[in-house]
Design a protein around this motif. Structure first.
Motif, mmCIF file in Angstrom:
data_model
loop_
_atom_site.group_PDB
_atom_site.id
_atom_site.type_symbol
_atom_site.label_atom_id
_atom_site.label_comp_id
_atom_site.label_asym_id
_atom_site.label_seq_id
_atom_site.Cartn_x
_atom_site.Cartn_y
_atom_site.Cartn_z
ATOM 1 N N ALA A 114 142.438 5.928 29.341
ATOM 2 C CA ALA A 114 141.689 4.727 29.735
ATOM 3 C C ALA A 114 141.266 4.799 31.195
ATOM 4 O O ALA A 114 140.109 4.481 31.533
ATOM 5 C CB ALA A 114 142.530 3.480 29.484
ATOM 6 N N LEU A 115 142.161 5.233 32.063
ATOM 7 C CA LEU A 115 141.829 5.298 33.485
ATOM 8 C C LEU A 115 140.803 6.373 33.781
ATOM 9 O O LEU A 115 139.945 6.204 34.659
ATOM 10 C CB LEU A 115 143.092 5.514 34.312
ATOM 11 C CG LEU A 115 144.036 4.314 34.354
ATOM 12 C CD1 LEU A 115 145.344 4.679 35.035
ATOM 13 C CD2 LEU A 115 143.385 3.131 35.073
ATOM 14 N N ARG A 116 140.849 7.465 33.062
ATOM 15 C CA ARG A 116 139.811 8.481 33.244
ATOM 16 C C ARG A 116 138.450 7.901 32.840
ATOM 17 O O ARG A 116 137.435 8.156 33.493
ATOM 18 C CB ARG A 116 140.121 9.729 32.418
ATOM 19 C CG ARG A 116 141.387 10.453 32.780
ATOM 20 C CD ARG A 116 141.310 11.210 34.102
ATOM 21 N NE ARG A 116 141.277 10.362 35.270
ATOM 22 C CZ ARG A 116 142.345 9.742 35.789
ATOM 23 N NH1 ARG A 116 143.529 9.873 35.216
ATOM 24 N NH2 ARG A 116 142.236 9.005 36.871
ATOM 25 N N ALA A 117 138.421 7.137 31.753
ATOM 26 C CA ALA A 117 137.163 6.527 31.318
ATOM 27 C C ALA A 117 136.690 5.479 32.323
ATOM 28 O O ALA A 117 135.502 5.414 32.658
ATOM 29 C CB ALA A 117 137.334 5.903 29.940
ATOM 30 N N TYR A 118 137.600 4.662 32.839
ATOM 31 C CA TYR A 118 137.223 3.654 33.832
ATOM 32 C C TYR A 118 136.628 4.303 35.076
ATOM 33 O O TYR A 118 135.770 3.714 35.752
ATOM 34 C CB TYR A 118 138.451 2.833 34.261
ATOM 35 C CG TYR A 118 139.027 1.934 33.204
ATOM 36 C CD1 TYR A 118 138.327 1.602 32.048
ATOM 37 C CD2 TYR A 118 140.311 1.406 33.367
ATOM 38 C CE1 TYR A 118 138.886 0.783 31.085
ATOM 39 C CE2 TYR A 118 140.871 0.571 32.411
ATOM 40 C CZ TYR A 118 140.153 0.269 31.273
ATOM 41 O OH TYR A 118 140.710 -0.553 30.330
ATOM 42 N N ALA A 119 137.101 5.501 35.415
ATOM 43 C CA ALA A 119 136.650 6.185 36.620
ATOM 44 C C ALA A 119 135.380 7.002 36.391
ATOM 45 O O ALA A 119 135.000 7.807 37.253
ATOM 46 C CB ALA A 119 137.758 7.076 37.151
ATOM 47 N N GLY A 120 134.743 6.809 35.258
ATOM 48 C CA GLY A 120 133.489 7.499 34.992
ATOM 49 C C GLY A 120 133.609 8.733 34.127
ATOM 50 O O GLY A 120 132.626 9.471 33.953
ATOM 51 N N GLY A 121 134.787 8.959 33.572
ATOM 52 C CA GLY A 121 134.962 10.106 32.694
ATOM 53 C C GLY A 121 134.383 9.871 31.308
ATOM 54 O O GLY A 121 133.949 8.764 30.965
ATOM 55 N N GLU A 122 134.395 10.923 30.517
ATOM 56 C CA GLU A 122 133.875 10.879 29.146
ATOM 57 C C GLU A 122 135.009 11.225 28.187
ATOM 58 O O GLU A 122 135.788 12.155 28.441
ATOM 59 C CB GLU A 122 132.733 11.880 28.978
ATOM 60 C CG GLU A 122 131.571 11.641 29.940
ATOM 61 C CD GLU A 122 130.578 12.797 29.941
ATOM 62 O OE1 GLU A 122 130.861 13.821 29.254
ATOM 63 O OE2 GLU A 122 129.553 12.692 30.628
ATOM 64 N N VAL A 123 135.089 10.494 27.099
ATOM 65 C CA VAL A 123 136.121 10.733 26.090
ATOM 66 C C VAL A 123 135.436 10.935 24.749
ATOM 67 O O VAL A 123 134.744 10.043 24.261
ATOM 68 C CB VAL A 123 137.116 9.562 26.004
ATOM 69 C CG1 VAL A 123 138.187 9.858 24.957
ATOM 70 C CG2 VAL A 123 137.753 9.292 27.367
ATOM 71 N N GLU A 124 135.627 12.120 24.189
ATOM 72 C CA GLU A 124 135.025 12.459 22.899
ATOM 73 C C GLU A 124 136.126 12.565 21.847
ATOM 74 O O GLU A 124 137.052 13.366 21.990
ATOM 75 C CB GLU A 124 134.274 13.779 23.004
ATOM 76 C CG GLU A 124 133.561 14.199 21.736
ATOM 77 C CD GLU A 124 132.813 15.509 21.884
ATOM 78 O OE1 GLU A 124 132.401 16.064 20.842
ATOM 79 O OE2 GLU A 124 132.664 15.988 23.028
ATOM 80 N N ASP A 125 136.034 11.764 20.809
ATOM 81 C CA ASP A 125 137.046 11.728 19.756
ATOM 82 C C ASP A 125 136.654 12.700 18.654
ATOM 83 O O ASP A 125 135.631 12.518 17.985
ATOM 84 C CB ASP A 125 137.156 10.302 19.201
ATOM 85 C CG ASP A 125 138.358 10.112 18.283
ATOM 86 O OD1 ASP A 125 138.892 11.124 17.787
ATOM 87 O OD2 ASP A 125 138.744 8.950 18.060
ATOM 88 N N ARG A 126 137.481 13.731 18.452
ATOM 89 C CA ARG A 126 137.236 14.727 17.409
ATOM 90 C C ARG A 126 138.171 14.545 16.206
ATOM 91 O O ARG A 126 138.293 15.429 15.374
ATOM 92 C CB ARG A 126 137.416 16.132 17.975
ATOM 93 C CG ARG A 126 136.379 16.530 19.040
ATOM 94 C CD ARG A 126 135.057 16.881 18.402
ATOM 95 N NE ARG A 126 134.118 17.456 19.356
ATOM 96 C CZ ARG A 126 134.025 18.758 19.651
ATOM 97 N NH1 ARG A 126 134.852 19.625 19.070
ATOM 98 N NH2 ARG A 126 133.139 19.194 20.512
#
Length: 261
Positions: A13-25
């Protein structure tokens, strides 16, 4: 992929809040931090289950396909009660493996006396954040150098400016001697991040003061009902957290092969 681990859930969640991308495979997540490609734990795979020894080469290939320019290989493994045995496949393939302790509390213990000569407050202006970079540079184990430290501090500041929490510092004679962040990473759950103390200021109670100040603020002002912190079970810091009222809960599993030098 439904992430069970509180530690990995908040990390992602924090990586996403900081502008990261999360790809669910489905059986894994790909977590990317385009703004900081040498951030090892901002660019990693999170696996839904521990890999067998036979499947590790497959996962290494998946990583290389997801991060073709990366010099590192980093993997998290979801779960709440894992052990080093669960990472045996990675260890057999030559990766370093680690099990961290995940500690939580709903209420902090009584605050210790204030540390003489120290001012504990949130980071606020450009000078504070410049000192955050310098504090990172004092870590002999820092990988990535000043460019990495600067990019990381920029992301940390972005989390603050977006209203997710605060980054706290302990200042001695106006010098940032220790710092940490606390951010609300899901409803009612606040996660500590980046606990660090300059080597010249250790064993003065600065970390303890920061843990209490940041935690009290999160519970009173950020809507948190539970605090979470992750630590090396063999590090002195884990005893600080337990004295502050935290109790061991889950474990967090990770494996890595990092560039030399």
């Amino acid at each position: 992929m439904d992430v069970r681990s509180l530690a990995w859930r908040t990390d992602v969640a924090l990586r996403a809040y900081a502008g990261g991308e999360v790809e669910d495979r489905g059986d894994h997540l790909i977590v990317r931090t385009p703004a900081n490609p040498t951030f090892y734990w901002g660019n990693f795979l999170l696996l839904a289950a521990p890999p067998s020894t036979a499947s590790v080469e497959h996962w290494l290939a998946v990583f290389e396909d997801a991060f073709p320019e990366a010099q590192h290989r980093t993997f998290g493994v979801d779960g709440c009660r894992g052990t080093l045995d669960d990472l045996g496949g990675f260890r057999a393939a030559g990766l370093g493996v680690e099990v961290s302790t995940v500690l939580t509390t709903h209420a902090l213990a009584a605050a210790p006396p204030s540390v003489d000569g120290a001012v504990v407050r949130p980071l606020s202006d450009d000078r504070d954040w410049e000192q955050q970079v310098e504090l990172s540079m004092s870590d002999p184990d820092l990988a990535g150098g000043r460019e990495f430290a600067t990019r990381r501090a920029r992301a940390e500041r972005g989390l603050v400016e977006d209203g997710h929490g605060l980054w706290w510092g302990a200042f001695v004679d106006d010098v940032l001697a220790a710092s940490l962040g606390v951010f609300v990473a899901s409803t009612g759950l606040a996660r500590y991040q980046g606990v660090q103390t300059h080597p010249a200021y250790r064993r003065r109670g600065l970390c303890t003061a920061l843990v209490h100040a940041a935690g009290r603020h999160a519970l009173a002002e950020l809507g948190a009902r539970r605090l979470l912190i992750v630590a090396d079970p063999d590090d002195d810091a884990v005893r600080v957290y337990r004295r502050a009222g935290f109790r061991d809960g889950e474990t967090q599993l990770q494996a890595a092969r990092l560039p030399r030098g």
